[in-house]
Design a protein around this motif. Structure first.
Motif, short mmCIF file in Angstrom:
data_model
loop_
_atom_site.label_atom_id
_atom_site.label_comp_id
_atom_site.label_asym_id
_atom_site.label_seq_id
_atom_site.Cartn_x
_atom_site.Cartn_y
_atom_site.Cartn_z
N PRO A 112 67.27 1.00 -39.13
CA PRO A 112 66.25 0.10 -39.70
C PRO A 112 66.84 -0.79 -40.78
N SER A 113 66.24 -1.95 -40.96
CA SER A 113 66.74 -2.89 -41.96
C SER A 113 66.54 -2.35 -43.38
N GLU A 114 65.50 -1.53 -43.57
CA GLU A 114 65.26 -0.91 -44.86
C GLU A 114 65.04 0.59 -44.67
N ALA A 115 65.64 1.36 -45.56
CA ALA A 115 65.46 2.80 -45.48
C ALA A 115 64.01 3.18 -45.80
N GLU A 116 63.52 4.18 -45.11
CA GLU A 116 62.18 4.69 -45.39
C GLU A 116 62.18 5.36 -46.76
N LYS A 117 61.13 5.07 -47.55
CA LYS A 117 61.03 5.67 -48.88
C LYS A 117 59.92 6.71 -48.89
N VAL A 118 60.25 7.89 -49.40
CA VAL A 118 59.32 9.01 -49.43
C VAL A 118 59.32 9.60 -50.84
N SER A 119 58.15 10.02 -51.30
CA SER A 119 58.04 10.68 -52.61
C SER A 119 57.50 12.09 -52.42
N GLU A 120 58.08 13.02 -53.14
CA GLU A 120 57.65 14.41 -53.07
C GLU A 120 57.45 14.96 -54.49
N ASN A 121 56.32 15.61 -54.71
CA ASN A 121 56.05 16.28 -55.97
C ASN A 121 56.11 17.79 -55.75
N VAL A 122 56.77 18.47 -56.67
CA VAL A 122 56.99 19.91 -56.53
C VAL A 122 56.54 20.61 -57.80
N GLY A 175 64.71 13.16 -59.46
CA GLY A 175 65.93 12.84 -58.75
C GLY A 175 65.62 12.22 -57.41
N GLU A 176 66.67 11.73 -56.75
CA GLU A 176 66.49 11.09 -55.45
C GLU A 176 67.66 11.47 -54.54
N ILE A 177 67.35 11.92 -53.35
CA ILE A 177 68.39 12.22 -52.37
C ILE A 177 68.35 11.18 -51.26
N SER A 178 69.47 11.02 -50.58
CA SER A 178 69.58 10.01 -49.52
C SER A 178 69.86 10.68 -48.19
N VAL A 179 69.30 10.11 -47.13
CA VAL A 179 69.61 10.53 -45.77
C VAL A 179 70.22 9.32 -45.07
N THR A 180 71.44 9.48 -44.57
CA THR A 180 72.15 8.36 -43.95
C THR A 180 72.71 8.76 -42.58
N THR A 181 73.12 7.75 -41.82
CA THR A 181 73.87 8.03 -40.60
C THR A 181 75.24 8.57 -41.01
N THR A 182 75.98 9.05 -40.03
CA THR A 182 77.31 9.60 -40.35
C THR A 182 78.27 8.52 -40.84
N ASP A 183 77.96 7.26 -40.56
CA ASP A 183 78.79 6.18 -41.09
C ASP A 183 78.11 5.50 -42.29
N ASN A 184 77.25 6.28 -42.97
CA ASN A 184 76.70 5.91 -44.28
C ASN A 184 75.69 4.76 -44.27
N LYS A 185 75.02 4.56 -43.17
CA LYS A 185 73.95 3.57 -43.16
C LYS A 185 72.64 4.25 -43.56
N PRO A 186 71.94 3.71 -44.55
CA PRO A 186 70.75 4.41 -45.09
C PRO A 186 69.60 4.50 -44.09
N LEU A 187 69.02 5.69 -44.00
CA LEU A 187 67.86 5.92 -43.14
C LEU A 187 66.62 6.27 -43.95
N LYS A 188 66.81 7.05 -45.01
CA LYS A 188 65.66 7.55 -45.76
C LYS A 188 66.09 7.86 -47.19
N SER A 189 65.23 7.54 -48.14
CA SER A 189 65.46 7.98 -49.52
C SER A 189 64.24 8.78 -49.96
N ILE A 190 64.48 9.93 -50.56
CA ILE A 190 63.40 10.85 -50.95
C ILE A 190 63.46 11.04 -52.45
N SER A 191 62.41 10.57 -53.13
CA SER A 191 62.31 10.73 -54.58
C SER A 191 61.55 12.01 -54.90
N PHE A 192 62.09 12.79 -55.82
CA PHE A 192 61.47 14.07 -56.19
C PHE A 192 61.04 14.04 -57.65
N VAL A 193 59.86 14.59 -57.88
CA VAL A 193 59.42 14.90 -59.23
C VAL A 193 59.05 16.38 -59.23
#
Length: 411
Positions: A112-122, A175-193
């Motif tokens: 995708p042209s832009e990584a999916e952004k997700v927020s999680e509260n814990v 904090g924020e973790i990233s999910v990428t393809t094996t060649d480092n193309k961004p797929l998803k970013s997950i922000s945590f609180v």
């Protein structure tokens, strides 16, 4: 003799023609291309002899049928491709001494042209959480070094399973973790609180104040007149926290004499709350757990006032806390303590005997959370409201007997 020669010649002509007939073998189209999702396609074999089709041994595609004679349609079925690189294969089609190759090419999944952004509260207690995986990709999860409180337990095409450790502090951690393809193309970013153990502004509210009380009259309790007053504090958030150390403030400024224009005028309180009485919920930080939507009752006197007023009185023996104060020596009015209900910690009280809420609500009330480690002694030393109030009737000035609670502490 002549007949024999003619027969031999005829046989030689017959077998000679069969042996030298050219092999015809074609495949159309001459190449097959597939998208990352896989699927099926076909090619047509034309041959004048029996033929065999073979894969190159890779297991991501299959062909059917694998043998035939003459004209035939062959189906090629390709599995989904999730890796970053294009993959290729080759089908060999053989008839007698002739062989042709049919290339297969399967595209990699489009990023995708832009990584999916997700927020999680814990919650502060942490635990395992599942995040939907970016299906259709071979991926990796990147956790920054400063997020050692979060680890990846497992991942597949459906879910990423994470473990969050308990947050021991009062403040949120982020904090924020990233999910990428094996060649480092961004797929998803997950922000945590991850919430801290203490409430923030707006999360612990005064839901109800029963300040009018019932005039009960003489009872066995010294503080029974209007004694069935109480506060209800409610967790207004979607997560649990500890209420230890939260201050219940009674405001300094009397607000009910405005009609007569006779009142005390105070300096502005732009960055603090003026409080005359302060009572803290007891605990060492992890004693008073309050789940989302749950409440605490703080009684002025944790007594059963139904004894005198069965229809309207409150049984406050079930309160979570009560405000109990040792009266000054020589004062006849004494507070009544219920030993079965924990007492609020008195940081400061203005009354020389015991606290009663203003029966017409002329004072304000607030909740505040002082910084971790703040003690009553330090507060009373450093936060005295050293200013004057002016009586509007005769312009007389007098010292303010109250303390300044910073707005930054307010809940």
């Amino acid at each position: 003799m002549k007949k024999s020669l003619v027969f031999i010649f005829a046989l030689s002509v017959l077998f000679g023609c069969t042996k030298t007939e050219p092999v015809v073998l074609t495949a159309s189209p001459d190449k097959l291309e597939f998208g990352a999702a896989g699927g099926s396609s076909e090619f047509v074999v034309d041959a004048n002899f029996e033929w065999t089709a073979k894969t190159d041994g890779q297991d991501w595609y299959s062909i059917s049928p694998q043998t035939g004679t003459g004209h035939a349609t062959v189906k090629v079925t390709v599995q989904q491709h999730i890796k970053s690189a294009v993959r290729s294969g080759s089908i060999s089609i053989i008839s007698r001494d002739k062989k042709i190759s049919l290339p297969l090419i399967q595209a990699s999944p489009a990023v995708p042209s832009e990584a999916e952004k997700v927020s999680e509260n814990v919650g502060f207690a942490g635990g395992e959480i599942k995040i939907a995986a970016p299906s259709g990709y071979e991926f990796k999860v990147i956790v920054p070094e400063d997020m050692s409180w979060l680890t990846v337990l497992s991942s597949n095409q459906e879910n990423i399973v994470l473990k969050v450790t308990e947050n021991p502090g009062r403040s949120d951690r982020k904090g924020e973790i990233s999910v990428t393809t094996t060649d480092n193309k961004p797929l998803k970013s997950i922000s945590f609180v991850q919430y801290g153990t203490a409430p923030k502004a707006g999360e612990l509210l005064i839901e109800e104040i029963f300040f009018q009380g019932n005039k009960i009259g003489d009872t066995k309790y010294n503080d029974a007149t209007y004694g069935d007053q109480y506060f209800i504090l409610t967790n207004n958030s979607d997560h649990a926290f500890y209420a230890d150390g939260v201050l219940l403030l009674i405001g300094e400024i009397l607000s009910g004499a405005y009609k007569t224009n006779v009142y005390f005028k105070y300096p502005p309180q732009d960055d603090f709350l003026g409080a005359s009485d302060l009572f803290a919920i007891p605990g060492s930080g992890k004693d008073v757990l309050l789940d989302a939507g749950k409440s605490l009752v703080i009684a002025i006197a944790a007594q059963n006032f139904k004894e005198k007023l069965p229809e309207t009185g409150c049984d406050l023996t079930k309160a979570d806390f009560e405000i109990y104060e040792e009266s000054n020596p020589g004062i006849p009015q004494k507070d009544t303590d219920n030993p079965d209900v924990p007492n609020m910690v008195v940081w400061r009280k203005k009354s020389m005997s015991y606290t009663i809420l203003h029966q017409r609500g002329f004072y304000g009330y607030a909740l505040a959370l002082p910084p971790e480690g703040m003690t009553a002694e330090t507060f009373l030393k450093d936060y005295k409201w050293n200013d004057k109030k002016v009586f509007t009737l005769n312009k007389a000035e007098s010292q303010i007997d109250a303390y300044k609670v910073p707005q930054a502490w307010a809940l």
